[in-house]
Write an enzyme that holds these catalytic residues in place. Structure first.
Site, PDB file in Angstrom:
ATOM      1  CG  ASP A 251     -24.277  20.321  18.190  1.00 15.86           C
ATOM      2  OD1 ASP A 251     -25.422  20.791  18.347  1.00 15.86           O
ATOM      3  OD2 ASP A 251     -23.339  20.554  18.970  1.00 15.86           O
TER       4      ASP A 251
ATOM      5  CG  ASP B 179     -24.580  26.761  20.395  1.00 14.14           C
ATOM      6  OD1 ASP B 179     -25.684  26.821  19.845  1.00 14.14           O
ATOM      7  OD2 ASP B 179     -23.849  27.759  20.598  1.00 14.14           O
TER       8      ASP B 179
ATOM      9  CE  LYS C 223     -29.166  18.833  18.518  1.00  9.48           C
ATOM     10  NZ  LYS C 223     -27.739  19.217  18.478  1.00  9.48           N
TER      11      LYS C 223
ATOM     12  CG  ASP D 244     -21.479  19.738  22.095  1.00  8.27           C
ATOM     13  OD1 ASP D 244     -21.401  20.424  23.131  1.00  8.27           O
ATOM     14  OD2 ASP D 244     -22.466  19.757  21.344  1.00  8.27           O
TER      15      ASP D 244
ATOM     16  CG  ASP E 276     -25.218  16.693  19.556  1.00  6.85           C
ATOM     17  OD1 ASP E 276     -24.378  17.280  20.270  1.00  6.85           O
ATOM     18  OD2 ASP E 276     -26.032  17.277  18.817  1.00  6.85           O
TER      19      ASP E 276
HETATM   20  O1  LIG Z   1     -29.314  25.926  21.913  1.00  7.78           O
HETATM   21  C1  LIG Z   1     -28.770  24.903  22.319  1.00  7.78           C
HETATM   22  O2  LIG Z   1     -29.253  24.122  23.126  1.00  7.78           O
HETATM   23  C2  LIG Z   1     -27.430  24.557  21.736  1.00  7.78           C
HETATM   24  O3  LIG Z   1     -27.687  23.904  20.632  1.00  7.78           O
HETATM   25  P1  LIG Z   1     -26.789  22.804  19.857  1.00  7.78           P
HETATM   26  O4  LIG Z   1     -25.569  22.479  20.714  1.00  7.78           O
HETATM   27  O5  LIG Z   1     -27.746  21.679  19.690  1.00  7.78           O
HETATM   28  O6  LIG Z   1     -26.423  23.522  18.567  1.00  7.78           O
HETATM   29 MG   LIG Z   2     -24.040  21.147  20.943  1.00  7.62          MG
END
Ligand SMILES: O=C(O)COP(=O)(O)O
Ligand SMILES: [Mg+2]
Length: 231
Positions: free
Chosen positions: A9, A11, A154, A177, A181
């Site tokens: 992942d 963010d 995902k 996180d 996920d």
């Molecule tokens: O843009 C978001 O929702 C953040 O995305 P991510 O934590 O799945 O990388």
């Molecule tokens: Mg994330």
């Protein structure tokens, strides 16, 4: 060395703040894994182009699952769309007409999904969509809400990669996180929930670490290192 595929992942995992600043030591560790012969594939709710560019500049595997599973990018002009934005936009209209504070989030263009600000109650939104017989996936990455086509998340996005590149679940290590996920954890033999994940998310992973985000990625790789060196 047994080749592994890390499904990572972005963010809240390899970023170190709410604005998306990359944890450089974590990125360096992922590049090192790639140089060793493993695959490191970003699986993100961001656009797949953002994830793909991170793989190019970061030196990891140039395959990305973006749009929360709705889009796979293999090159600048090679995208595999796994959802339909039209049904997501229809769901958005229903929410806007039946709830307050439903606002799109300003993000890079999407080909298959709708991204919303986290400004309304998600369970109430799911109830409204169900009452209007609208079948979509509505999820929360802690950074944004995502409306994806039915069955798109995902996990299904990464499963498409596994099929195309003959990747076995045995060899997949997922790191994340948030709730978005969890479907990815389910298609991996090993899954790591970071210290900043909720207890619900941690309960869905095969291992947890105490450190947050990029520091947690480093902690996880330290813990996994002995297994990675299997002949
Ligand atoms: O843009 C978001 O929702 C953040 O995305 P991510 O934590 O799945 O990388
Ligand atoms: Mg994330």
């Amino acid at each position: 060395m047994k080749k592994r595929t890390f499904a990572v992942d972005i963010d809240g995992t390899i970023t170190e703040n709410g604005g998306g600043r990359i944890h450089l030591d974590a990125l360096e560790a992922l590049r090192r894994l790639t140089n060793m012969g493993h695959d490191v594939i970003f699986v993100t709710g961001r656009s797949s182009v953002e994830g793909f560019l991170l793989s190019v500049f970061g030196g990891t595997t140039k395959i990305t699952v973006g749009e929360n599973g709705g889009c796979i990018t293999l090159d600048s002009n090679d995208h595999i769309l796994l959802g339909s934005i039209d049904e997501c936009k229809k769901a958005l209209d229903v929410l806007k007409n039946n709830m307050e504070n439903v606002e799109e989030k300003y993000v890079f263009p999407r080909m298959t999904e709708v991204v919303l600000q986290r400004t309304f109650d998600l369970d109430q939104a799911r109830k409204v969509l169900s009452e209007h017989n609208i079948d979509v996936e509505l999820s929360d990455s802690q950074y944004a809400y995502h409306i994806n086509s039915p069955g798109i998340d995902k996990g299904t996005g990464f499963t498409e990669i596994m099929k195309r590149f003959s990747i076995s679940k045995e060899d997949v290590i997922a790191i994340g996180d948030s709730a978005t996920d969890v479907p990815l954890f389910k298609v991996a033999k090993t899954s790591v929930a970071l210290g900043n994940a909720s207890d619900d998310v941690k309960s869905e992973a095969t291992m947890t670490v105490s450190a947050h985000a990029g520091d947690g990625v480093l902690e996880a790789l330290d813990k996994l290192a002995p297994r990675l060196s299997e002949i």
